[in-house]
Design an enzyme around this catalytic site. Structure first.
Site, short mmCIF file in Angstrom:
data_model
loop_
_atom_site.label_atom_id
_atom_site.label_comp_id
_atom_site.label_asym_id
_atom_site.label_seq_id
_atom_site.Cartn_x
_atom_site.Cartn_y
_atom_site.Cartn_z
N SER A 142 47.79 2.19 23.91
CA SER A 142 46.48 2.06 24.56
C SER A 142 46.56 2.67 25.94
O SER A 142 47.66 2.78 26.50
CB SER A 142 46.14 0.57 24.69
OG SER A 142 44.98 0.40 25.49
N TYR A 155 48.56 -8.12 27.17
CA TYR A 155 48.23 -6.89 26.43
C TYR A 155 48.86 -5.69 27.12
O TYR A 155 49.42 -4.81 26.46
CB TYR A 155 46.71 -6.76 26.36
CG TYR A 155 46.20 -5.67 25.43
CD1 TYR A 155 46.33 -5.77 24.05
CD2 TYR A 155 45.56 -4.54 25.94
CE1 TYR A 155 45.84 -4.78 23.19
CE2 TYR A 155 45.06 -3.55 25.10
CZ TYR A 155 45.20 -3.68 23.73
OH TYR A 155 44.70 -2.70 22.89
P1 NAI Z 1 40.24 -4.22 15.04
O1 NAI Z 1 40.23 -5.64 15.45
O2 NAI Z 1 39.07 -3.67 14.32
O3 NAI Z 1 41.55 -3.89 14.20
C1 NAI Z 1 42.75 -4.59 14.32
C2 NAI Z 1 43.25 -4.86 12.92
O4 NAI Z 1 44.53 -5.51 13.02
C3 NAI Z 1 42.33 -5.82 12.15
O5 NAI Z 1 42.07 -5.31 10.87
C4 NAI Z 1 43.13 -7.11 12.09
O6 NAI Z 1 42.85 -7.91 10.96
C5 NAI Z 1 44.54 -6.56 12.08
N1 NAI Z 1 45.54 -7.57 12.47
C6 NAI Z 1 45.48 -8.46 13.48
N2 NAI Z 1 46.56 -9.24 13.48
C7 NAI Z 1 47.34 -8.82 12.46
C8 NAI Z 1 48.60 -9.24 11.94
N3 NAI Z 1 49.28 -10.25 12.49
N4 NAI Z 1 49.10 -8.59 10.87
C9 NAI Z 1 48.42 -7.57 10.30
N5 NAI Z 1 47.23 -7.14 10.72
C10 NAI Z 1 46.70 -7.76 11.80
O7 NAI Z 1 40.46 -3.40 16.39
P2 NAI Z 1 40.82 -1.88 16.68
O8 NAI Z 1 40.18 -1.59 17.96
O9 NAI Z 1 40.57 -1.03 15.54
O10 NAI Z 1 42.38 -2.01 16.96
C11 NAI Z 1 43.35 -1.20 16.33
C12 NAI Z 1 44.44 -0.93 17.33
O11 NAI Z 1 43.91 -0.17 18.41
C13 NAI Z 1 45.05 -2.19 17.98
O12 NAI Z 1 46.44 -2.02 18.10
C14 NAI Z 1 44.41 -2.20 19.35
O13 NAI Z 1 45.18 -2.87 20.29
C15 NAI Z 1 44.32 -0.73 19.64
N6 NAI Z 1 43.39 -0.33 20.67
C16 NAI Z 1 42.06 -0.55 20.54
C17 NAI Z 1 41.19 -0.16 21.56
C18 NAI Z 1 39.72 -0.36 21.47
O14 NAI Z 1 39.03 -0.13 22.49
N7 NAI Z 1 39.15 -0.78 20.35
C19 NAI Z 1 41.69 0.49 22.77
C20 NAI Z 1 43.11 0.73 22.78
C21 NAI Z 1 43.92 0.31 21.77
#
Ligand code: NAI
Length: 273
Positions: A142, A155
């Protein structure tokens, strides 16, 4: 274009947001996509839709923070597929916790354990499936791994850890032909942002989005499919000489020193609105 034809790809955090968009793009690019997430319902919906359109997508209930869950997943895919070509370590959680002296220990542990330890565990147990033929690992870090946010030290620590862990793996496995890079998104419109800041429909959520547009040179939040395209570049042979790199995709936020004139410039204000 079939840039991932005959490739077997594992994507964690595949159910929603960036992971889901990447499942869709990678499946369209010809990959066999193995989805891992704790949210089976959403994952299955995406898989069904893609498989009905000729895709090859399988889903697995995996908690990346649990060693038992990850080893059982690794054993299953080893038995079924033997090797994999790409691992996208994308599962993650985020939540504000306040200043360090008041930050709940359980929250710190949870974020570190899903985001950082999860990346370590899936890499540790899936790397042996790549060591013979080489491959590509992409870790979702990130911009919060490169600089800090108010009240989100857990985070920041986890994502900063991922960015440097990526470089460590890049060196450790370079001679096995495994490239390892991280993708550092800016603010992307996903359920994680709804959880963190409120949804578009909520006043606080709207305020957060407006403030974000102001400080983002490209003037908008990013979309999950835009992150999927960066992941595709890193997964495919298009990036065959790229390893140990962190690619920021943040609409330009990390390109400046401080918002400065952005905060008072009338033209900037007009263009933001
Ligand atoms: P999201 O919440 O839509 O996706 C995260 C996914 O990880 C979800 O499907 C969730 O069920 C899954 N997850 C959570 N805990 C878990 C576990 N213990 N085991 C397996 N799966 C698990 O959010 P997003 O934004 O798509 O996030 C994806 C990645 O991007 C994350 O690593 C997040 O930190 C990163 N990120 C997101 C940003 C944003 O602005 N949306 C910015 C920078 C990084």
């Amino acid at each position: 274009m079939s840039r991932l034809q005959n490739k077997t790809v594992v994507i964690t955090g595949a159910a929603t947001g960036i992971g889901q968009a990447t499942v869709e793009l990678f499946a369209k690019e010809g990959a066999t996509v193995l989805c891992a997430d704790v949210n089976t319902e959403e994952m299955n919906k995406t898989a069904e839709k893609l498989n009905n359109n000729g895709g090859n997508v399988e889903t697995f209930h995996v908690d990346v923070s649990s060693e038992e869950s990850v080893t059982s997943f690794a054993n299953k895919i080893k038995e079924e597929y033997g090797t994999i070509d790409v691992l996208f370590n994308n599962a993650g959680v985020d939540q504000e916790g306040g200043k360090v002296h008041e930050y709940p220990v359980e929250l710190f542990d949870r974020i570190i354990s899903v985001d950082l330890r999860g990346t370590f565990l899936t890499s540790k147990y899936l790397l042996p499936l790549m060591m013979e033929n080489g491959g590509s690992i992409i870790n979702t870090s990130s911009m919060s791994g490169r600089a800090a946010d108010l009240d989100r030290s857990g985070y920041n620590a986890a994502k900063g850890g991922i960015t440097n862990f990526t470089k460590a793996m890049a060196i450790d496995y370079a001679r096995q032909g495994i490239r390892v890079n991280s993708l550092s998104p800016g603010t992307i419109e996903t359920p994680l942002i709804d959880e963190l800041a409120g949804s578009k429909e909520e006043e606080m959520g709207q305020k957060f989005r407006d403030a974000n547009k102001w400080v983002t040179p490209l003037g908008r939040l990013g979309r999950p499919d835009e992150m999927a395209k960066v992941a595709l570049f890193l997964a495919s042979d298009d990036s065959s000489y790229v390893t140990g790199e962190d690619i920021t995709a943040d609409g330009g936020i990390m390109a400046y020193t401080w918002p400065g004139k952005m905060l008072i410039d009338e033209q900037w204000k007009k263009e933001t609105e």
